[in-house]
Design a protein around this motif. Structure first.
Motif, PDB file in Angstrom:
ATOM      1  N   THR A 149       0.820  -1.203   0.000  1.00  0.00           N
ATOM      2  CA  THR A 149       0.000   0.000   0.000  1.00  0.00           C
ATOM      3  C   THR A 149       0.857   1.257   0.000  1.00  0.00           C
ATOM      4  N   VAL A 150       0.589   2.150  -0.930  1.00  0.00           N
ATOM      5  CA  VAL A 150       1.191   3.487  -0.902  1.00  0.00           C
ATOM      6  C   VAL A 150       0.235   4.413  -0.160  1.00  0.00           C
ATOM      7  N   SER A 151       0.753   5.122   0.816  1.00  0.00           N
ATOM      8  CA  SER A 151      -0.084   5.997   1.640  1.00  0.00           C
ATOM      9  C   SER A 151       0.678   7.281   1.938  1.00  0.00           C
ATOM     10  N   SER A 152       0.195   8.033   2.909  1.00  0.00           N
ATOM     11  CA  SER A 152       0.860   9.288   3.259  1.00  0.00           C
ATOM     12  C   SER A 152       0.712   9.564   4.748  1.00  0.00           C
ATOM     13  N   ALA A 153       1.572  10.421   5.236  1.00  0.00           N
ATOM     14  CA  ALA A 153       1.490  10.858   6.636  1.00  0.00           C
ATOM     15  C   ALA A 153       1.827  12.331   6.726  1.00  0.00           C
ATOM     16  N   PHE A 154       1.203  12.992   7.666  1.00  0.00           N
ATOM     17  CA  PHE A 154       1.582  14.350   8.039  1.00  0.00           C
ATOM     18  C   PHE A 154       2.235  14.294   9.411  1.00  0.00           C
ATOM     19  N   VAL A 155       3.324  15.023   9.569  1.00  0.00           N
ATOM     20  CA  VAL A 155       3.899  15.235  10.897  1.00  0.00           C
ATOM     21  C   VAL A 155       3.289  16.521  11.434  1.00  0.00           C
ATOM     22  N   MET A 156       2.533  16.382  12.503  1.00  0.00           N
ATOM     23  CA  MET A 156       1.873  17.526  13.122  1.00  0.00           C
ATOM     24  C   MET A 156       2.742  18.044  14.269  1.00  0.00           C
ATOM     25  N   GLU A 157       3.102  19.305  14.176  1.00  0.00           N
ATOM     26  CA  GLU A 157       3.947  19.936  15.185  1.00  0.00           C
ATOM     27  C   GLU A 157       3.089  20.949  15.938  1.00  0.00           C
ATOM     28  N   THR A 158       2.643  20.566  17.133  1.00  0.00           N
ATOM     29  CA  THR A 158       1.749  21.418  17.921  1.00  0.00           C
ATOM     30  C   THR A 158       2.553  22.278  18.883  1.00  0.00           C
ATOM     31  N   ALA A 159       1.999  23.433  19.172  1.00  0.00           N
ATOM     32  CA  ALA A 159       2.763  24.439  19.912  1.00  0.00           C
ATOM     33  C   ALA A 159       2.857  24.161  21.403  1.00  0.00           C
ATOM     34  N   ASP A 160       1.790  23.574  22.002  1.00  0.00           N
ATOM     35  CA  ASP A 160       1.786  23.466  23.461  1.00  0.00           C
ATOM     36  C   ASP A 160       2.530  22.241  23.992  1.00  0.00           C
ATOM     37  N   GLY A 161       2.846  21.286  23.119  1.00  0.00           N
ATOM     38  CA  GLY A 161       3.628  20.131  23.545  1.00  0.00           C
ATOM     39  C   GLY A 161       2.899  19.151  24.430  1.00  0.00           C
ATOM     40  N   LYS A 162       1.582  19.235  24.505  1.00  0.00           N
ATOM     41  CA  LYS A 162       0.814  18.395  25.434  1.00  0.00           C
ATOM     42  C   LYS A 162       0.656  16.959  24.960  1.00  0.00           C
ATOM     43  N   PHE A 163       0.570  16.757  23.659  1.00  0.00           N
ATOM     44  CA  PHE A 163       0.240  15.430  23.150  1.00  0.00           C
ATOM     45  C   PHE A 163       1.392  14.845  22.332  1.00  0.00           C
ATOM     46  N   GLY A 164       1.343  13.535  22.147  1.00  0.00           N
ATOM     47  CA  GLY A 164       2.403  12.878  21.392  1.00  0.00           C
ATOM     48  C   GLY A 164       3.723  12.948  22.114  1.00  0.00           C
ATOM     49  N   ASP A 165       4.791  13.187  21.381  1.00  0.00           N
ATOM     50  CA  ASP A 165       6.122  13.357  21.963  1.00  0.00           C
ATOM     51  C   ASP A 165       6.486  14.828  21.883  1.00  0.00           C
ATOM     52  N   ASN A 166       6.306  15.529  22.977  1.00  0.00           N
ATOM     53  CA  ASN A 166       6.578  16.966  23.033  1.00  0.00           C
ATOM     54  C   ASN A 166       5.862  17.727  21.922  1.00  0.00           C
ATOM     55  N   GLY A 167       4.628  17.326  21.653  1.00  0.00           N
ATOM     56  CA  GLY A 167       3.814  18.024  20.665  1.00  0.00           C
ATOM     57  C   GLY A 167       3.918  17.480  19.259  1.00  0.00           C
ATOM     58  N   LEU A 168       4.730  16.450  19.029  1.00  0.00           N
ATOM     59  CA  LEU A 168       4.865  15.856  17.702  1.00  0.00           C
ATOM     60  C   LEU A 168       4.006  14.593  17.588  1.00  0.00           C
ATOM     61  N   LEU A 169       3.154  14.560  16.551  1.00  0.00           N
ATOM     62  CA  LEU A 169       2.357  13.376  16.241  1.00  0.00           C
ATOM     63  C   LEU A 169       2.350  13.172  14.735  1.00  0.00           C
ATOM     64  N   LEU A 170       2.170  11.939  14.313  1.00  0.00           N
ATOM     65  CA  LEU A 170       1.995  11.644  12.895  1.00  0.00           C
ATOM     66  C   LEU A 170       0.561  11.218  12.653  1.00  0.00           C
ATOM     67  N   PHE A 171      -0.066  11.789  11.609  1.00  0.00           N
ATOM     68  CA  PHE A 171      -1.424  11.454  11.207  1.00  0.00           C
ATOM     69  C   PHE A 171      -1.367  10.731   9.858  1.00  0.00           C
ATOM     70  N   ALA A 172      -2.089   9.606   9.738  1.00  0.00           N
ATOM     71  CA  ALA A 172      -2.107   8.873   8.461  1.00  0.00           C
ATOM     72  C   ALA A 172      -3.455   8.144   8.306  1.00  0.00           C
ATOM     73  N   ASP A 173      -3.905   7.888   7.121  1.00  0.00           N
ATOM     74  CA  ASP A 173      -3.480   8.450   5.858  1.00  0.00           C
ATOM     75  C   ASP A 173      -4.382   9.652   5.597  1.00  0.00           C
ATOM     76  N   CYS A 174      -3.814  10.785   5.246  1.00  0.00           N
ATOM     77  CA  CYS A 174      -4.595  12.009   5.071  1.00  0.00           C
ATOM     78  C   CYS A 174      -4.631  12.506   3.633  1.00  0.00           C
ATOM     79  N   ALA A 175      -4.048  11.753   2.681  1.00  0.00           N
ATOM     80  CA  ALA A 175      -3.933  12.317   1.336  1.00  0.00           C
ATOM     81  C   ALA A 175      -4.057  11.329   0.183  1.00  0.00           C
ATOM     82  N   VAL A 176      -4.036  10.017   0.430  1.00  0.00           N
ATOM     83  CA  VAL A 176      -3.933   9.089  -0.700  1.00  0.00           C
ATOM     84  C   VAL A 176      -5.125   8.144  -0.826  1.00  0.00           C
TER      85      VAL A 176
END
Length: 330
Positions: A149-176
């Motif tokens: 499967t070919v898919s896609s991911a966005f790396v979401m960089e949030t400002a407050d750092g509350k979720f994921g790893d210090n505000g970093l999360l990956l969302f998939a699949d958002c484009a394919v």
């Protein structure tokens, strides 16, 4: 240091060669100048050398240091044509058809460079539809071993750092993929885990999202996500995952502990795999706008070697940033 800055620093440590097959777009030429100045990758431009240099001079882009290759005079073109014929022999591709494609379609030529190891990755799409970029990648480079499967991911960089790893999360699949099957959802999870490791340096914790948490609802849409989770268990992937679960159970520790007390992922997820494209696309755009988050991507994943697609509305900085991201996928 922000995410893009850290990715660029990583790219500088092990310089890769990235093909940019659309130098007729002056944004690509300016991005080439930026990449070369920042030393995040070596760059190959595809096209007529005289025209590319004249265009670069006209728009004030210093592309000295870039390699320019014209497929029509390339010494290895016969090897490329033969390889394409072999790849497409089930479609009965003739030598004439392969020659036309290799000498007139720079995205296919660039992907062949990547396939044969003459370059490490490709970035295109500023001047062509996503379908054209992905078609070249899928037909020439093919999918990675074990992935269909070919898919896609966005790396979401949030400002407050509350979720994921210090505000970093990956969302998939958002484009394919509009409506992924259970098998495709499992592939998306595996590919996104690989992206998290190679691009962002995260240890993946994958939540397979649904409107149900651990059987709290019964519906065919829930069953599909549950089946994807079982596939991941059956193939014994090497990353943490769990599901099905609702988004709040995935990222909020108190809610995860209440709804899925035995889960090692609930409340701590840094990768969210959405059940379909509608949910994923809506979800990343809501987070981008409501949380003033940076959405880096889409990063194409699942191919044997990296090919990434740009929005046709991209900026020079977007192109340069995606070159660095692609280099870290290599």
């Amino acid at each position: 240091m922000g995410l893009i800055e850290s990715i660029k620093e990583k790219a500088k440590r092990e310089l890769k060669t990235i093909v940019l097959p659309e130098p007729e777009d002056e944004r690509v030429l300016k991005a080439t100048a930026m990449v070369l100045e920042e030393k995040t990758a070596n760059v190959i431009l595809i096209g007529n050398e005289e025209k590319i240099k004249a265009d670069a001079n006209s728009c004030g882009a210093n592309i000295e240091g870039a390699t320019i290759i014209d497929p029509k005079s390339y010494a290895e073109i016969d090897k490329y044509i033969h390889e394409l014929m072999e790849l497409r022999k089930s479609k009965c591709m003739t030598k004439e058809e392969a020659t036309e494609l290799m000498t007139s379609e720079p995205r296919f030529f660039g992907c062949m460079m990547v396939r044969l190891g003459d370059a490490d990755g490709l970035v295109a799409g500023s001047n062509s539809p996503t379908a054209d970029v992905l078609r070249a990648g899928i037909q020439v480079i093919k999918t990675a071993p074990g992935i269909k499967t070919v898919s896609s991911a966005f790396v979401m960089e949030t400002a407050d750092g509350k979720f994921g790893d210090n505000g970093l999360l990956l969302f998939a699949d958002c484009a394919v993929l509009p409506e992924p099957t259970a098998e495709q959802l499992a592939d998306i999870a595996s590919s996104t885990a690989a992206t998290a490791k190679s691009v962002v340096g995260l240890e993946p914790r994958v939540a397979m999202l649904s409107f149900s948490t651990m059987g709290s609802a019964s519906h065919p849409l829930v069953s599909k996500v549950q089946e994807a989770v079982q596939i991941l268990k059956d193939i014994a992937v090497d990353f943490a995952f769990d599901g099905e679960m609702q988004a709040d159970a995935a990222i909020v520790e108190a809610i995860g502990a209440k709804k899925a007390p035995d889960s090692k992922v609930a409340g701590k997820a840094n990768i969210l795999v959405f059940p379909d494209l509608q949910a994923g696309n809506i979800g990343y755009k809501l987070v981008q706008r409501f949380a003033n988050a940076q959405a880096h991507g889409p990063i194409v994943q699942g191919l044997a070697k990296p090919v990434n697609d740009l929005s046709r509305g991209c900026s020079v900085e977007d192109i340069a940033n995606l070159v660095a991201i692609t280099a870290t996928q290599c």
